[in-house]
Scaffold this motif. Structure first.
Motif, PDB file in Angstrom:
ATOM      1  N   UNK A 222      42.681  62.472   3.364  1.00  0.00           N
ATOM      2  CA  UNK A 222      42.204  61.339   2.569  1.00  0.00           C
ATOM      3  C   UNK A 222      41.085  60.541   3.234  1.00  0.00           C
ATOM      4  N   UNK A 223      40.944  60.635   4.535  1.00  0.00           N
ATOM      5  CA  UNK A 223      39.892  59.855   5.193  1.00  0.00           C
ATOM      6  C   UNK A 223      38.609  60.659   5.432  1.00  0.00           C
ATOM      7  N   UNK A 224      38.539  61.867   4.897  1.00  0.00           N
ATOM      8  CA  UNK A 224      37.338  62.694   5.008  1.00  0.00           C
ATOM      9  C   UNK A 224      36.782  62.987   3.621  1.00  0.00           C
ATOM     10  N   UNK A 225      35.490  63.155   3.538  1.00  0.00           N
ATOM     11  CA  UNK A 225      34.872  63.544   2.276  1.00  0.00           C
ATOM     12  C   UNK A 225      34.656  65.053   2.325  1.00  0.00           C
ATOM     13  N   UNK A 226      35.270  65.730   1.404  1.00  0.00           N
ATOM     14  CA  UNK A 226      35.195  67.189   1.347  1.00  0.00           C
ATOM     15  C   UNK A 226      33.901  67.601   0.652  1.00  0.00           C
ATOM     16  N   UNK A 227      33.119  68.443   1.299  1.00  0.00           N
ATOM     17  CA  UNK A 227      31.862  68.898   0.694  1.00  0.00           C
ATOM     18  C   UNK A 227      32.161  69.748  -0.533  1.00  0.00           C
ATOM     19  N   UNK A 228      31.174  69.848  -1.396  1.00  0.00           N
ATOM     20  CA  UNK A 228      31.333  70.630  -2.629  1.00  0.00           C
ATOM     21  C   UNK A 228      31.616  72.100  -2.304  1.00  0.00           C
ATOM     22  N   UNK A 229      30.970  72.624  -1.270  1.00  0.00           N
ATOM     23  CA  UNK A 229      31.182  74.040  -0.934  1.00  0.00           C
ATOM     24  C   UNK A 229      32.617  74.273  -0.449  1.00  0.00           C
ATOM     25  N   UNK A 230      33.190  73.295   0.272  1.00  0.00           N
ATOM     26  CA  UNK A 230      34.588  73.429   0.700  1.00  0.00           C
ATOM     27  C   UNK A 230      35.541  73.247  -0.474  1.00  0.00           C
TER      28      UNK A 230
END
Length: 80
Positions: free
Chosen positions: A38-46
């Motif tokens: 929850x404290x990370x922004x997941x990239x679109x590719x991931x």
């Protein structure tokens, strides 16, 4: 992911089972769970890669096709 044998220079492929596909998929998802914290922004590719993994079993009728699709999928940066 399709297992390959080489005997005396002859390459042959061994059929893979759904159980093996799902097991490998589960390992790959668990290795990348930290990226979806929850404290990370997941990239679109991931996001796309993790969705591909979750959809893997139902998108193919044959386990070998699913394994080949995983092998051919362009992995996101940082994939090990």
């Amino acid at each position: 992911m399709n297992r390959r044998n080489t005997i005396d220079g002859v390459v042959s492929y061994i059929d893979i089972t759904w159980r093996e596909v799902k097991s490998y998929r589960d390992i790959e998802l668990s290795k990348s769970d930290w990226r979806a914290s929850s404290d990370l922004i997941l990239s679109e590719e991931w996001k796309e890669f993790r969705q591909f993994l979750r959809d893997l079993p139902q998108n193919f009728t044959e386990a070998n096709d699913a394994a080949d699709a995983f092998t051919e999928y362009e992995k996101p940066d940082g994939w090990m």
